[in-house]
Design an enzyme around this catalytic site. Structure first.
Site, PDB file in Angstrom:
ATOM      1  N   ASP A  94      36.180 -43.000  85.908  1.00 62.76           N
ATOM      2  CA  ASP A  94      37.003 -41.892  85.458  1.00 62.76           C
ATOM      3  C   ASP A  94      38.409 -42.452  85.217  1.00 62.76           C
ATOM      4  O   ASP A  94      38.725 -43.577  85.642  1.00 62.76           O
ATOM      5  CB  ASP A  94      37.008 -40.819  86.554  1.00 62.76           C
ATOM      6  CG  ASP A  94      37.977 -39.697  86.271  1.00 62.76           C
ATOM      7  OD1 ASP A  94      38.007 -39.202  85.135  1.00 62.76           O
ATOM      8  OD2 ASP A  94      38.723 -39.312  87.199  1.00 62.76           O
ATOM      9  N   ASP A  96      41.889 -40.186  84.898  1.00 68.46           N
ATOM     10  CA  ASP A  96      42.972 -39.487  85.605  1.00 68.46           C
ATOM     11  C   ASP A  96      42.701 -39.465  87.106  1.00 68.46           C
ATOM     12  O   ASP A  96      41.624 -39.061  87.561  1.00 68.46           O
ATOM     13  CB  ASP A  96      43.118 -38.068  85.076  1.00 68.46           C
ATOM     14  CG  ASP A  96      43.621 -38.032  83.645  1.00 68.46           C
ATOM     15  OD1 ASP A  96      44.501 -37.230  83.336  1.00 68.46           O
ATOM     16  OD2 ASP A  96      43.119 -38.835  82.817  1.00 68.46           O
TER      17      ASP A  96
END
Length: 295
Positions: A94, A96
């Site tokens: 991922d 953020d």
């Protein structure tokens, strides 16, 4: 049936008592420890115990036992030796609050005077309380009318998580594949991907018309299902078994990806994610993943 596993413990301070606790858990499960090694860097320490177990003490059981006996400040990942010794692996992350320290949508919303409002929605979405796609559309809508130049400003604010560059470089040097899949935005992720030399990456596309953000995203949203889809797609394209993939994330929209990977790692994650991930990292250093994967 015998399982060949490794217990990888990591923390800012790994005391002899902490390591003794890990070894006691292994002994209590009837494990036969075949090797021990120490590693890490100036920021955190690592201890790896190779072991084998037979009978009822399988991988799932060993992970549960380690989690139940965990001490504050020390995490232990139980990893199949087959994954650690695989000649080619796929690391998918991922972005953020994982690859980078910030939530980009919140940085953008600050320019619209809506940071706190958007941050509250982001938190709820990451806890799994809201549909991710719906929440993304709602958050992006507050950006309508902002000049496109704010994207460049936000790009300058983004900071990689500690150890992120080292993690990617180590995987690439060893001949492995590194990918990221993000519910964030291509306009921010593109330069980061180029800088790090990522093999695959994808995110959402902010719509920009006449030099301003419209408050919309183009195309299908990169959501929870899409993250798993790209994990499977990229692993297949590289001829890498899913059992030899490592997925890292922090929010509810990462859960399918974490579940599908050979090992799913919750990085400073929400409680719902930590509860079901195969391994957790509760310190801020992303390169702990290197030691889990033996890279």
């Amino acid at each position: 049936m015998t399982s060949n596993l490794a217990a990888v413990s990591y923390g800012v301070n790994l005391s002899p008592a902490s390591l003794e606790n890990v070894l006691n858990v292994l002994a209590g499960a009837g494990a036969s420890v075949s090797s021990e090694s120490h590693g890490g860097n100036e920021r955190f320490c690592v201890h790896t115990a190779g072991f084998s177990v037979s009978g009822d003490a399988d991988l799932v059981t060993m992970r549960r036992l380690m989690a139940e006996a965990a001490e504050e400040g020390v995490d232990t990942a139980v990893v199949p030796v087959a994954l650690r010794e695989a000649s080619r692996k796929l690391l998918i992350m991922d972005v953020d609050s994982t690859l980078i320290q910030q939530e980009v949508i919140e940085l953008l919303a600050a320019y619209a005077g809506k940071r706190d409002e958007v941050a509250a929605v982001t938190e709820a979405a990451m806890r799994g309380e809201l549909d991710f796609a719906q929440s993304l559309h709602a958050r992006v809508a507050v950006l309508a009318g902002l000049p496109a130049a704010v994207v460049d400003s936000v790009r300058q604010e983004v900071r990689l998580s500690p150890g992120a560059a080292e993690l990617v470089a180590a995987f690439k040097k060893a001949g492995h594949v590194v990918a990221v899949v993000s519910g964030g935005f291509n306009q921010i992720l593109g330069p980061i991907a180029d800088e790090l030399g990522l093999d695959y990456w994808i995110a959402n596309e902010l719509e920009i018309v006449d030099g301003a953000l419209t408050g919309k995203v183009l195309g299908a949203v990169i959501d929870r299902a899409a993250k798993e889809k790209y994990l499977r797609q990229w692993a297949a394209a590289e001829g890498i078994d899913l059992e030899h993939t490592i997925a890292v994330g922090d929010g509810a929209n990462d859960l399918d990806m974490l579940s599908a990977a050979g090992i799913g790692v919750a990085f400073n994650a929400k409680p719902a994610v930590r509860a079901v991930a195969d391994a957790v990292i509760t310190m801020p250093y992303l390169d702990a993943v290197r030691h889990i994967a033996n890279v």
